[in-house]
Design an enzyme around this catalytic site. Structure first.
Site: not given
Ligand code: G3I
Length: 305
Positions: A127, A169, A206, A235, A237
């Site tokens: 990105e 990506n 997406h 990715e 969906d």
């Molecule tokens: O696991 C922690 C937890 O311990 C904590 O208390 C809580 C509070 O914020 O956060 C939890 O982590 C979260 C994690 O997902 C697991 O659920 C993060 O906050 C959250 O920001 C994270 O979001 C991820 C996001 O990327 C940001 O990294 C999504 O799961 C993930 O699906 C998403 O994936 C991205 C790709 O990497 C790049 N392209 C877009 C895609 C969708 O946004």
């Protein structure tokens, strides 16, 4: 009946899924994962904040659980992602200039070396282009170290793991008419012409109301492939439900299959309840792990290919 992976394998392609380490102990989740998919992408566990929470102190336990689970079952791993502007730990946000550039490259070396020989494809950079019509790079701390940061990252990744395919990506690069798509295409063409080591482009895919599946998607895929790189849907969906969602999924598979170098498709989560789109139903299995119409649309499109 065949599985998604078995169906995709008939044309030499793979069918993958994003996986969360803390769900591997959920038997329903692991059952679907192990049965249907032959490539896994750690959803968050390989990101910079997860793997280098303090400078020079690497932390691989959660990502290792996913990699070990996959490799023990004969699956391959997509590495996601070495460098991304989002989710940067505090120590890195405090660096600029040459110190940041060095820390960035040390991160690439540290993570890619740890997984040397175990990763099918790396999302080296994720990105890096801005949304909208400017076609410019996104402003980020990495970008402020110089326009050449992306190629420096690719060269460093190649040195650390020469066997891994190296991908750029991004999202919203599905529509060929979009400036962002063409800007990424120009960068990849430039890299190929100058010998910067890039093997693949990951198109996130997406799809939702704000980013519907475009009619020219297969043009985008074939234009990237024409640069001499593989294209992977990394990715996938699709927001929605029922027959309309299933039809979009079918078209995505058919668009990929129209391009020989579209080598695999990864969906971004197992069940709807595993999706980053908290309120949606964008995936192939419902919250109880049952196959949705979209699942059968994908399976039949794979089998027809
Ligand atoms: O696991 C922690 C937890 O311990 C904590 O208390 C809580 C509070 O914020 O956060 C939890 O982590 C979260 C994690 O997902 C697991 O659920 C993060 O906050 C959250 O920001 C994270 O979001 C991820 C996001 O990327 C940001 O990294 C999504 O799961 C993930 O699906 C998403 O994936 C991205 C790709 O990497 C790049 N392209 C877009 C895609 C969708 O946004």
């Amino acid at each position: 009946t065949p599985t998604l992976a078995a169906a995709a394998n008939r044309t030499g392609r793979y069918f993958g899924v994003a996986v969360a380490a803390n769900k591997l102990t959920d038997p329903a989740y692991a059952g679907i994962l192990d049965r249907e998919f032959d490539v896994v992408t750690p959803e968050n566990e390989m990101k910079l904040d997860a793997t280098e929470p303090r400078q020079g102190e690497f932390s691989f336990a959660n990502a290792d659980r996913i990699v070990d689970h996959a490799l023990a079952r004969g699956k391959e791993v997509r590495g996601h992602t070495l460098l991304w502007h989002s989710g940067l730990p505090g120590w890195l946000q405090n660096l600029t200039g040459a110190a940041l550039r060095q820390a960035m490259l040390d991160h690439v070396t540290g993570v890619a070396s740890h997984y040397r020989g175990k990763i099918h494809s790396w999302d080296v950079v994720n990105e890096a282009f801005v949304d909208g019509t400017s076609g410019r790079r996104r402003d980020s701390s990495f970008q402020r170290t110089g326009d050449d940061w992306i190629e420096a990252a690719f060269r460093t990744a190649r040195a650390a793991d020469p066997g891994a395919k190296l991908c750029y990506n991004d999202y919203d690069i599905e529509n060929w008419a979009h400036a962002k798509t063409q800007a990424v295409h120009r960068m990849v063409r430039d890299f190929r012409s100058r010998g910067v080591p890039i093997d693949c482009v990951g198109i996130q895919a997406h799809f939702a109301g704000v980013n519907p599946l475009p009619a020219d998607f297969r043009t985008t895929l074939s234009n990237f492939a024409a640069l001499g790189v593989d294209v992977q849907l990394t990715e996938l969906d699709v927001e929605g439900s029922g027959a309309a969602q299933a039809d979009d999924y079918r078209r995505v598979v058919q668009d990929c299959y129209s391009v020989p170098r579209c080598t695999g498709i990864t969906v971004w989560g197992v069940r709807d309840t595993d999706s980053w789109r908290a309120s949606g139903t964008p995936l192939l299995f419902d919250g109880r792990g049952e196959k949705k119409p979209a699942y059968y649309a994908v399976l039949f499109a794979l089998l027809a290919g």
